[in-house]
Write an enzyme that holds these catalytic residues in place. Structure first.
Site: not given
Ligand code: NCD
Length: 303
Positions: A51-52, A80, A101, A129
């Site tokens: 998703r993100t 590496k 991320r 997040h």
């Molecule tokens: C969330 C995350 O990555 O923290 N997902 C997201 O980005 N929508 C929630 C999850 O992974 O449970």
């Protein structure tokens, strides 16, 4: 130059502006279709995501920009032994903005210190997040009409769920919100969060059974048990199906309660709930694209 590390990096006035912009994008997408022509977003994902990452890619593409990046630490030079500081210095030569991320708490912040371009924290370990929080806030504002004056139940893995930690931090700046933390004992919200709420005199209750508080809720924020952050498989297996929201449990909820979930869902919401008008989690994913479009425009100073 501005980065986004925590939802608190924006004042509530700035957030209102951002959400107004997201609303305008939703109503008039054509107006923004070339707003980022010639710009490049780098997505540096050291941890799995669908998703993100894709919603960032969708957001930049819908603004007319382009996207480069990696979706797996093993396919980047991190394999590496390269540091995030070095990686971001190089990415700064290739792109105009970066969404990162990382499984390590604070890694995007380390990157931001060395970066020549705006860095967006797209999730750092069990910590924060912020873009999911912007998504959640925009969804609540759009569907409930305001950010305040409600009872919210946060349910599931409140210990490891970074979306929960981020959302609580962001909501404490709004008035008249009551918090119900619904989790098994082992997955309680961390002490630093309950201490912060107590310190500010903000009311909250911790409960184990979802059924008991269902009638009180205006919003129910369900979360997945965060398998990847458990130290042993046995605990995960024992706790993973602790909550399963189904039609029977929902029968006790208010008619206008909103059900949110950052997704991915595993078992915690039964698919029969998807057709309930109160289920807002797929709409929430759509708001995530609008708010990321607004964020990219804002950080690139194109808004
Ligand atoms: C969330 C995350 O990555 O923290 N997902 C997201 O980005 N929508 C929630 C999850 O992974 O449970």
């Amino acid at each position: 130059m501005r980065h986004l590390m925590s939802p608190l990096d924006f004042t509530t006035q700035e957030l209102d502006k951002l959400f107004d912009l997201a609303g305008d994008i939703e109503r008039n997408p054509g107006k923004y279709a070339h707003a980022c022509d010639g710009k490049i977003l780098a997505t540096c994902f050291y941890e799995p995501s669908t998703r993100t990452r894709l919603s960032f890619e969708s957001a930049m593409t819908r603004l007319g920009g382009r996207v480069i990046g990696f979706s797996d630490a093993n396919s980047s030079s991190a394999a590496k032994g390269e540091s995030v500081s070095d990686t971001i210095r190089v990415i700064s030569c290739y792109a105009d903005i970066c969404a990162m991320r990382h499984p390590k708490e604070g890694a995007p912040m380390v990157a931001a210190e060395r970066s020549g371009i705006p860095v967006i924290n797209a999730g750092d370990g069990g910590h924060q997040h912020p873009t999911q929080t912007l998504t959640d806030l925009l969804t609540i504002r759009s569907l409930k009409g305001s950010l305040g004056g409600f009872t919210i139940g946060l349910c599931g893995d409140l210990k490891f769920g970074r979306t929960v930690h981020s959302l609580i931090h962001a909501l404490i700046r709004y008035d008249n919100i009551r918090y119900l933390f619904i989790s098994p004992e082992e997955l309680r919200v961390p002490d630093y969060i309950t201490d912060m709420l107590r310190g500010r005199g903000i009311p909250f209750r911790e409960v184990i059974r979802l059924e008991d508080v269902m009638p009180d809720l205006d919003l129910l924020y369900m979360t997945r048990v965060q398998k990847e952050r458990f130290f042993n498989e046995e605990d995960y297996v024992r706790l993973k199906d602790f909550y399963i929201l189904d039609a029977q449990k929902l029968a006790r909820a208010k008619d206008d309660m909103l059900i949110l979930h950052p997704l991915p869902r595993v078992n915690e919401i039964s698919v029969e709930v998807d057709d309930d008008p109160r289920a807002a989690y797929f709409k929430q994913a759509q708001y995530g694209v609008y708010v990321r479009m607004a964020l990219i425009l804002t950080l690139l100073e194109l808004a």
